[in-house]
Enzyme design. Structure first.
Site, PDB file in Angstrom:
ATOM      1  N   HIS A  40       0.398  -0.923   0.237  1.00 45.29           N
ATOM      2  CA  HIS A  40      -0.288  -0.031   0.177  1.00 45.29           C
ATOM      3  C   HIS A  40       0.617   1.556   0.319  1.00 45.29           C
ATOM      4  CE1 HIS A  40       0.811  -0.829   3.717  1.00 45.29           C
ATOM      5  NE2 HIS A  40       0.633   0.564   4.375  1.00 45.29           N
ATOM      6  N   HIS A  87       6.143  11.475   3.126  1.00 40.75           N
ATOM      7  CA  HIS A  87       6.228  12.273   4.195  1.00 40.75           C
ATOM      8  C   HIS A  87       7.650  11.748   4.881  1.00 40.75           C
ATOM      9  CE1 HIS A  87       1.504  10.581   5.137  1.00 40.75           C
ATOM     10  NE2 HIS A  87       1.675  11.970   4.680  1.00 40.75           N
TER      11      HIS A  87
END
Length: 115
Positions: free
Chosen positions: A25, A70
């Site tokens: 994912h 991130h």
């Protein structure tokens, strides 16, 4: 976003060993040692890892973006700072072309980066 934390000062980026993990994912890049450092309010935060989600984990106005990265930093006292960067498929991005990731080797779905 927390706006009262102060100005983020990028101290340095330098070559360091890292491990890339495909978690289905998302992709996670974890650095060994001292790859990058930022400073906020006189506190240093060292880059620990970068997670990339495609499509983005978060939405803007209800829409997911092509890619969200991130950059996760940690201080010596254990506090975290996460900088989120969103990407739209298109021309090469200066952040990626600074040697952190080779955009010629990147694909998102059926799209090659930069096409």
């Amino acid at each position: 976003m927390v706006s009262h934390l102060g100005i983020v000062k990028r101290k340095y980026y330098k070559p360091s060993n890292a491990t890339l993990i495909n978690k289905d994912h998302d992709m996670r890049l974890s650095w060994e040692g001292d790859a990058e450092s930022i400073e906020i309010n006189e506190t240093d935060y060292n880059l620990q890892q970068c997670d990339c989600d495609s499509p983005s984990e978060h939405t803007i106005n209800g829409r997911r973006i092509d890619l969200e990265a991130h950059l996760i930093h940690k201080s010596k006292s254990g506090k975290f700072v996460v900088i989120s960067i969103i990407y739209k498929l298109g021309h090469a991005d200066s952040f990626l072309t600074q040697g952190i990731v080779d955009p010629r080797m990147s694909e998102i779905g059926n799209h090659k980066y930069g096409q």
